[in-house]
Design a protein around this motif. Structure first.
Motif, PDB file in Angstrom:
ATOM      1  N   ARG A   1       0.842  -1.202   0.000  1.00 28.30           N
ATOM      2  CA  ARG A   1       0.000   0.000   0.000  1.00 28.30           C
ATOM      3  C   ARG A   1       0.877   1.252   0.000  1.00 28.30           C
ATOM      4  O   ARG A   1       2.091   1.192   0.198  1.00 28.30           O
ATOM      5  CB  ARG A   1      -0.906   0.009   1.228  1.00 28.30           C
ATOM      6  CG  ARG A   1      -1.925  -1.123   1.284  1.00 28.30           C
ATOM      7  CD  ARG A   1      -2.719  -1.076   2.587  1.00 28.30           C
ATOM      8  NE  ARG A   1      -1.836  -1.221   3.747  1.00 28.30           N
ATOM      9  CZ  ARG A   1      -2.163  -0.853   4.990  1.00 28.30           C
ATOM     10  NH1 ARG A   1      -3.337  -0.289   5.225  1.00 28.30           N
ATOM     11  NH2 ARG A   1      -1.317  -1.033   5.979  1.00 28.30           N
ATOM     12  N   LYS A   2       0.236   2.388  -0.184  1.00 32.25           N
ATOM     13  CA  LYS A   2       0.944   3.660  -0.119  1.00 32.25           C
ATOM     14  C   LYS A   2       1.568   3.826   1.261  1.00 32.25           C
ATOM     15  O   LYS A   2       1.057   3.307   2.258  1.00 32.25           O
ATOM     16  CB  LYS A   2      -0.010   4.822  -0.384  1.00 32.25           C
ATOM     17  CG  LYS A   2      -0.588   4.867  -1.795  1.00 32.25           C
ATOM     18  CD  LYS A   2      -1.596   6.001  -1.921  1.00 32.25           C
ATOM     19  CE  LYS A   2      -2.264   6.009  -3.288  1.00 32.25           C
ATOM     20  NZ  LYS A   2      -1.355   6.418  -4.353  1.00 32.25           N
ATOM     21  N   ASN A   3       2.658   4.570   1.342  1.00 33.20           N
ATOM     22  CA  ASN A   3       3.329   4.769   2.615  1.00 33.20           C
ATOM     23  C   ASN A   3       2.411   5.421   3.646  1.00 33.20           C
ATOM     24  O   ASN A   3       2.461   5.082   4.832  1.00 33.20           O
ATOM     25  CB  ASN A   3       4.582   5.626   2.412  1.00 33.20           C
ATOM     26  CG  ASN A   3       5.380   5.795   3.696  1.00 33.20           C
ATOM     27  OD1 ASN A   3       5.492   6.897   4.231  1.00 33.20           O
ATOM     28  ND2 ASN A   3       5.917   4.703   4.210  1.00 33.20           N
ATOM     29  N   SER A   4       1.523   6.329   3.196  1.00 39.23           N
ATOM     30  CA  SER A   4       0.590   6.972   4.122  1.00 39.23           C
ATOM     31  C   SER A   4      -0.371   5.957   4.729  1.00 39.23           C
ATOM     32  O   SER A   4      -0.718   6.049   5.916  1.00 39.23           O
ATOM     33  CB  SER A   4      -0.196   8.075   3.407  1.00 39.23           C
ATOM     34  OG  SER A   4      -0.928   7.549   2.311  1.00 39.23           O
ATOM     35  N   GLU A   5      -0.788   4.976   3.944  1.00 35.48           N
ATOM     36  CA  GLU A   5      -1.665   3.914   4.458  1.00 35.48           C
ATOM     37  C   GLU A   5      -0.919   3.035   5.459  1.00 35.48           C
ATOM     38  O   GLU A   5      -1.467   2.649   6.503  1.00 35.48           O
ATOM     39  CB  GLU A   5      -2.186   3.054   3.310  1.00 35.48           C
ATOM     40  CG  GLU A   5      -3.072   3.764   2.317  1.00 35.48           C
ATOM     41  CD  GLU A   5      -3.381   2.896   1.110  1.00 35.48           C
ATOM     42  OE1 GLU A   5      -4.395   2.184   1.156  1.00 35.48           O
ATOM     43  OE2 GLU A   5      -2.605   2.919   0.149  1.00 35.48           O
TER      44      GLU A   5
ATOM     45  N   ALA B   1       6.508  -1.771   0.935  1.00 29.49           N
ATOM     46  CA  ALA B   1       7.124  -1.690  -0.392  1.00 29.49           C
ATOM     47  C   ALA B   1       6.067  -1.161  -1.354  1.00 29.49           C
ATOM     48  O   ALA B   1       5.441  -1.925  -2.087  1.00 29.49           O
ATOM     49  CB  ALA B   1       7.626  -3.062  -0.838  1.00 29.49           C
ATOM     50  N   PRO B   2       5.828   0.152  -1.350  1.00 25.52           N
ATOM     51  CA  PRO B   2       4.691   0.717  -2.091  1.00 25.52           C
ATOM     52  C   PRO B   2       4.710   0.386  -3.579  1.00 25.52           C
ATOM     53  O   PRO B   2       5.746   0.501  -4.247  1.00 25.52           O
ATOM     54  CB  PRO B   2       4.840   2.222  -1.860  1.00 25.52           C
ATOM     55  CG  PRO B   2       5.638   2.347  -0.610  1.00 25.52           C
ATOM     56  CD  PRO B   2       6.579   1.193  -0.641  1.00 25.52           C
ATOM     57  N   LEU B   3       3.550  -0.022  -4.079  1.00 22.75           N
ATOM     58  CA  LEU B   3       3.402  -0.279  -5.509  1.00 22.75           C
ATOM     59  C   LEU B   3       3.713   0.969  -6.327  1.00 22.75           C
ATOM     60  O   LEU B   3       4.250   0.876  -7.432  1.00 22.75           O
ATOM     61  CB  LEU B   3       1.974  -0.761  -5.793  1.00 22.75           C
ATOM     62  CG  LEU B   3       1.594  -0.944  -7.264  1.00 22.75           C
ATOM     63  CD1 LEU B   3       2.455  -2.008  -7.926  1.00 22.75           C
ATOM     64  CD2 LEU B   3       0.117  -1.290  -7.390  1.00 22.75           C
TER      65      LEU B   3
END
Length: 473
Positions: free
Chosen positions: A386-390, A402-404
């Motif tokens: 997921r996004k780093n914020s998530e 490991a953000p897509l």
């Protein structure tokens, strides 16, 4: 007079159809323009104007095709950019008549320098609605870092300063009862954390939108720039297509909707270097797919993730789709500038498999299965894409992010000889990640069906305390 919002969920984008006394204007149309033309024909309207709020970065507008097919005039705000088509370059305050109504151009630089809002004055002379483009969203404002990718002299700080002035000098003095109609809602990468609502009164936005509160210009610049992450790589390319022009959507569809037998499909893949894009559901894909194909499901934020994962708009693409959805896939690719689909496999993956061609698969396990595996070996690698914020908001204790979004950097965290259990929020993004790495020779990735949502609901994993994210970028 009629106002119709035409909202497209996969792009979180709002186009608008305005009609008065048989004349119509379309604001920020999508690439496929036939629905607007058919709407006008059903109602007996003549499309007089195609009104563009700015040079869009996140999608290719249908302005050029719509004008060519209807004779409508394209209108942009003040700009010195040389365009590849005829357009009216409006002045600040210029008024366009639409039947018995009027539309006033309000120049609001900040998101981009040519950004405008369109003030609709109804047939009784009352200011009724404000079409704000990416200047003002519901709960947010447009990010001021995109135009610097196109105009070298601009910085995000300069653009943010312009946006501050535009909001306070041009927008906030307008009547509170105006209905605000923005170009985007939640899910768009054009703002940090906009609302799911797609319209509101200006008065309520003055009360609730953080960017319209009392603050200095310096405070505003800091606030609006905090939390911004690099925009998707395709954004500047879409901007240039919107400025310079593009192939007709009819040509794109003719090129892409070409049925190929399994043998022809294989030959095209070998001879052209085309990417094989499989648009089926993630779990269906996992059970069997054409080797080296990439999965980005059509029933999700398809255009956004295609744009993020495929850096070259000129990349030739071969399509695997559910039967009957091939034209939809080609159209949705074209929305974000991917105009070089060169055909699809007739009969879908089933035809490929039945023809005796080689197939591949990805192991996908349930959350319960993952819990048993972790119970036996607490040191397993859980990869959260997921996004780093998530991730910072809430995650499995011990998982690695490991953000897509940044897959080329994220894949450096993965060792080919070790096993990783990969999840996102619900299973859509993890299969994109797994399929891309599979095509690059990473064979030890296992997908976790249902993602973090299912993980948390199971109650079988230690999860970090929830922290409200400051941005969803």
């Amino acid at each position: 007079m009629k106002i119709e919002q035409i909202y497209t969920g996969c792009l979180a984008q709002g186009a608008y159809y305005i009609e008065s006394d048989g004349e119509a204007a379309v604001i920020d149309p999508l690439r496929e323009v036939q629905p607007y033309i058919e709407k006008a024909e059903r109602r007996g309207d003549k499309i007089k104007y195609v009104l563009e709020t700015h040079f869009h970065a996140d999608f290719v507008s249908g302005h050029k095709d719509l004008a060519a097919k209807t004779g409508a005039k394209i209108v942009y705000g003040p700009t010195g950019m040389k365009m590849g088509f005829d357009a009216i370059i409006a002045e600040d305050g210029q008024v366009f008549e639409l039947g018995k109504a009027k539309i006033k151009v309000i120049h609001t630089p900040g998101h981009t320098m040519e950004s405008v809002c369109y003030l609709l004055i109804n047939e009784e002379g009352k200011e009724e609605a404000l079409f704000t483009g990416d200047t003002l969203f519901i709960g947010d404002v447009g990010r001021p870092d995109l135009a610097q990718k196109v105009v070298k002299d601009l910085t995000q700080e300069k653009l943010a300063a312009h946006l501050y002035d535009s909001l306070r000098n041009k927008i906030m003095p307008l009547p509170d009862d105006l209905i605000v109609y923005p170009a985007h809602g939640a899910g768009s990468a054009c703002g940090k954390n906009m609302s799911k609502e797609t319209s509101d009164t200006l008065g309520n936005q003055k009360k609730t939108n953080y960017a319209l509160q009392d603050m200095t210009k310096e405070e505003f610049i800091k606030e609006v720039l905090t939390g911004l992450t690099p925009p998707p790589a395709y954004f500047p390319q879409n901007v240039m297509m919107n400025i310079q022009g593009y192939d007709s959507i009819d040509e794109v569809l003719e090129r892409g909707i070409r049925p190929l037998s399994p043998a022809e499909f294989e030959a095209a893949a070998n001879e052209t270097g085309a990417m094989i894009l499989d648009t089926r559901d993630a779990q269906v894909f996992a059970k069997g797919f054409i080797p080296n194909s990439i999965n980005i499901g059509i029933d999700g934020s398809f255009a956004v993730w295609v744009g993020a994962m495929i850096p070259d708009l000129k990349q030739e693409i071969l399509i695997v789709a559910e039967e009957g959805r091939e034209e939809e896939v080609v159209t949705r690719l074209a929305r974000v500038g991917y105009d070089f689909s060169i055909g699809y496999i007739k009969g879908g993956f089933k035809a490929w498999k039945e023809s005796g061609h080689e197939v591949d698969s990805i192991t996908s396990i349930t959350v319960d299965e993952l819990a048993k595996i972790q119970e036996g070996d607490p040191s397993i690698h859980i990869l959260d894409v997921r996004k780093n914020s998530e991730f910072l908001s809430e995650h499995v204790i011990g998982a690695e992010n490991a953000p897509l979004d940044y897959i080329n950097d994220s894949m450096l965290k993965v060792k080919k000889d070790e096993t990783y259990y990969v999840h996102c929020a619900g299973g859509y993004r993890s299969m994109i990640f797994n399929s891309i790495l599979r095509a690059r020779g990473y064979d030890n990735l296992i997908d976790v069906a249902g993602g973090f949502t299912a993980i948390k609901e199971s109650g079988k994993f230690k999860v970090s305390d929830y922290v409200c994210p400051t941005t969803l970028l």
